[in-house]
Scaffold this motif. Structure first.
Motif, PDB file in Angstrom:
ATOM      1  N   ALA A  66       0.844  -1.189   0.000  1.00 11.35           N
ATOM      2  CA  ALA A  66       0.000   0.000   0.000  1.00 11.35           C
ATOM      3  C   ALA A  66       0.881   1.241   0.000  1.00 11.35           C
ATOM      4  O   ALA A  66       1.992   1.242   0.519  1.00 11.35           O
ATOM      5  CB  ALA A  66      -0.913  -0.010   1.218  1.00 11.35           C
ATOM      6  N   ASN A  67       0.350   2.254  -0.605  1.00 10.35           N
ATOM      7  CA  ASN A  67       1.072   3.508  -0.738  1.00 10.35           C
ATOM      8  C   ASN A  67       0.312   4.564   0.064  1.00 10.35           C
ATOM      9  O   ASN A  67      -0.867   4.796  -0.178  1.00 10.35           O
ATOM     10  CB  ASN A  67       1.107   3.849  -2.237  1.00 10.35           C
ATOM     11  CG  ASN A  67       1.855   5.100  -2.530  1.00 10.35           C
ATOM     12  OD1 ASN A  67       2.084   5.920  -1.639  1.00 10.35           O
ATOM     13  ND2 ASN A  67       2.233   5.268  -3.779  1.00 10.35           N
ATOM     14  N   THR A  68       0.984   5.180   1.020  1.00 14.87           N
ATOM     15  CA  THR A  68       0.268   6.141   1.880  1.00 14.87           C
ATOM     16  C   THR A  68      -0.001   7.448   1.146  1.00 14.87           C
ATOM     17  O   THR A  68      -0.869   8.211   1.530  1.00 14.87           O
ATOM     18  CB  THR A  68       1.076   6.477   3.145  1.00 14.87           C
ATOM     19  OG1 THR A  68       2.411   6.751   2.758  1.00 14.87           O
ATOM     20  CG2 THR A  68       1.026   5.349   4.133  1.00 14.87           C
ATOM     21  N   GLN A  83      -3.917   8.258  -2.781  1.00 15.75           N
ATOM     22  CA  GLN A  83      -5.226   8.033  -2.170  1.00 15.75           C
ATOM     23  C   GLN A  83      -6.224   7.429  -3.149  1.00 15.75           C
ATOM     24  O   GLN A  83      -7.233   6.880  -2.744  1.00 15.75           O
ATOM     25  CB  GLN A  83      -5.774   9.339  -1.575  1.00 15.75           C
ATOM     26  CG  GLN A  83      -5.051   9.745  -0.293  1.00 15.75           C
ATOM     27  CD  GLN A  83      -5.101   8.666   0.799  1.00 15.75           C
ATOM     28  OE1 GLN A  83      -6.151   8.198   1.167  1.00 15.75           O
ATOM     29  NE2 GLN A  83      -3.926   8.254   1.290  1.00 15.75           N
ATOM     30  N   SER A 116      -7.826   4.753  -5.564  1.00 16.17           N
ATOM     31  CA  SER A 116      -7.789   3.297  -5.627  1.00 16.17           C
ATOM     32  C   SER A 116      -8.546   2.844  -6.857  1.00 16.17           C
ATOM     33  O   SER A 116      -9.555   3.447  -7.233  1.00 16.17           O
ATOM     34  CB  SER A 116      -8.448   2.712  -4.383  1.00 16.17           C
ATOM     35  OG  SER A 116      -8.786   1.365  -4.606  1.00 16.17           O
ATOM     36  N   ILE A 117      -8.060   1.757  -7.464  1.00 18.19           N
ATOM     37  CA  ILE A 117      -8.784   1.207  -8.614  1.00 18.19           C
ATOM     38  C   ILE A 117     -10.199   0.823  -8.227  1.00 18.19           C
ATOM     39  O   ILE A 117     -11.112   0.838  -9.049  1.00 18.19           O
ATOM     40  CB  ILE A 117      -8.021   0.012  -9.232  1.00 18.19           C
ATOM     41  CG1 ILE A 117      -8.730  -0.462 -10.508  1.00 18.19           C
ATOM     42  CG2 ILE A 117      -7.842  -1.135  -8.253  1.00 18.19           C
ATOM     43  CD1 ILE A 117      -7.994  -1.476 -11.321  1.00 18.19           C
ATOM     44  N   LEU A 118     -10.406   0.509  -6.943  1.00 16.26           N
ATOM     45  CA  LEU A 118     -11.749   0.106  -6.502  1.00 16.26           C
ATOM     46  C   LEU A 118     -12.766   1.227  -6.702  1.00 16.26           C
ATOM     47  O   LEU A 118     -13.953   0.974  -6.857  1.00 16.26           O
ATOM     48  CB  LEU A 118     -11.715  -0.322  -5.030  1.00 16.26           C
ATOM     49  CG  LEU A 118     -10.854  -1.563  -4.732  1.00 16.26           C
ATOM     50  CD1 LEU A 118     -10.823  -1.847  -3.238  1.00 16.26           C
ATOM     51  CD2 LEU A 118     -11.359  -2.780  -5.484  1.00 16.26           C
ATOM     52  N   ASP A 119     -12.275   2.489  -6.708  1.00 13.48           N
ATOM     53  CA  ASP A 119     -13.189   3.619  -6.942  1.00 13.48           C
ATOM     54  C   ASP A 119     -13.802   3.564  -8.343  1.00 13.48           C
ATOM     55  O   ASP A 119     -14.836   4.172  -8.596  1.00 13.48           O
ATOM     56  CB  ASP A 119     -12.448   4.954  -6.799  1.00 13.48           C
ATOM     57  CG  ASP A 119     -11.930   5.158  -5.385  1.00 13.48           C
ATOM     58  OD1 ASP A 119     -12.581   4.661  -4.444  1.00 13.48           O
ATOM     59  OD2 ASP A 119     -10.880   5.800  -5.227  1.00 13.48           O
TER      60      ASP A 119
END
Lengths: 64, 256
Positions: free
Chosen positions: B48-50, B53, B55-58
């Protein structure tokens, strides 16, 4: 020191929940592995990070 | 055709087009889901990259089955770890096993893939192994509990088409699981040909992502996959080994 995603961090003694609270990770979209084993979300508050631990924090990305 | 479902591990799908999302954009996902009716989209698991923000899920609408892969795994143990992390990410039990030792040709390691399939199927995953088409390996995958078999057509991302055609045909003929052709399909005609052969579904990404007009190509793939499926169900006409056979009546015209 605790190795998190390949980076040595001075977070030994914190719980995973305490560590995550200091980051920008979206808690709904990550999974955590500690020393090769999954840490379930319900265990974040009780799992203490110890010196020498190796932790992976992952999320989904595009991929075939 | 309405009752012609793709069934993977007890889950039913109407679409036989699976979208790979390695090269993804909002445009690709929209075209694949809205225009081409894709119901399964693959994903990868990474650190994960902090800072990032987004995400492909969006981008992926509700109701789509997510198929996480184990890309990055070099052996069965790593694939199993990635699969467990993917399941903990909370998007279901599907996993596409992808194990590669070689970064030049990205060919799957069949032996490690069998091991990982065995472990993950026992843990209740719907296991879809990516493999180099080999009948003995496919049989071992069946015995290990795979829910489908995903042979490569040609090297990943190459758009070279059905280089392994004869061997995929053997899997289709001998293996009693959906054979999903994955990797290398570059053109709609190749997708159509694989479906005519009896493949259960086609997975594509690069062919769409690198096309001139992405939505138009996605639609072309949809039509090709459906045409190939219909042709398979219809049963192809026979091929003569020699000579010709008139399709028109030849008698009684302009002659006695």
């Amino acid at each position: 020191m605790v190795k998190i995603n390949g980076e040595e961090l001075n977070v030994a003694g914190k719980t995973i929940a305490e560590y995550l609270a200091t980051t920008n990770y979206d808690p709904k979209r990550i999974a955590v592995e500690r020393n090769g084993d999954i840490v379930f979300k319900s265990q974040y508050g009780e799992t203490l990070l110890q010196d020498g631990d190796s932790v992976e924090v992952v999320s989904f990305v595009g991929g075939g | 055709m309405n009752n012609d479902k793709l069934i993977i591990g007890g889950h039913e799908f109407n679409s036989r087009f699976i979208l790979g999302s390695g090269k993804y954009s909002m445009k690709l996902i929209e075209a694949a889901v809205k225009d081409a009716g894709a119901e399964i989209i693959t994903l990868a698991v990474r650190r994960a990259n902090t800072k990032e923000q987004e995400s492909i899920l969006d981008y992926i609408p509700e109701g789509i089955t997510l198929l996480p892969n184990t890309s990055g795994a070099r052996n069965a143990e790593e694939a199993v770890r990635i699969a467990r992390l993917a399941r903990e990410l909370g998007c279901g039990d599907f996993v596409k096993i992808e194990i590669m030792r070689d970064s030049k040709y990205l060919l799957p390691d069949n032996q490690e893939t069998i091991k990982a399939t065995d472990i993950l199927a026992n843990e209740g995953f719907v296991v879809m192994p990516y493999m180099y088409p080999d009948l003995n390996v496919a049989r071992d995958l069946v015995n290990a509990g795979a829910s489908s078999v995903m042979p490569l057509a040609s090297p990943i991302g190459s758009n070279k088409g059905l280089a392994t055609k004869e061997f995929i045909q053997i899997l289709i003929d001998e293996i009693d699981l959906p054979i999903i052709v994955d990797a290398g399909i570059g053109r709609p005609s190749q997708a159509c040909e694989a479906m005519e052969m009896g493949a259960a579904a086609i997975m594509a990404n690069t062919a769409l992502a690198t096309a001139g007009d992405l939505p138009m190509m996605t639609s072309a793939f949809k039509n090709a996959i459906e045409a190939g499926r219909k042709a398979y169900l219809a049963g192809l006409g026979r091929v003569l080994t020699r000579g010709a056979s008139a399709s028109d009546p030849l008698t009684g015209f302009l002659r006695d």
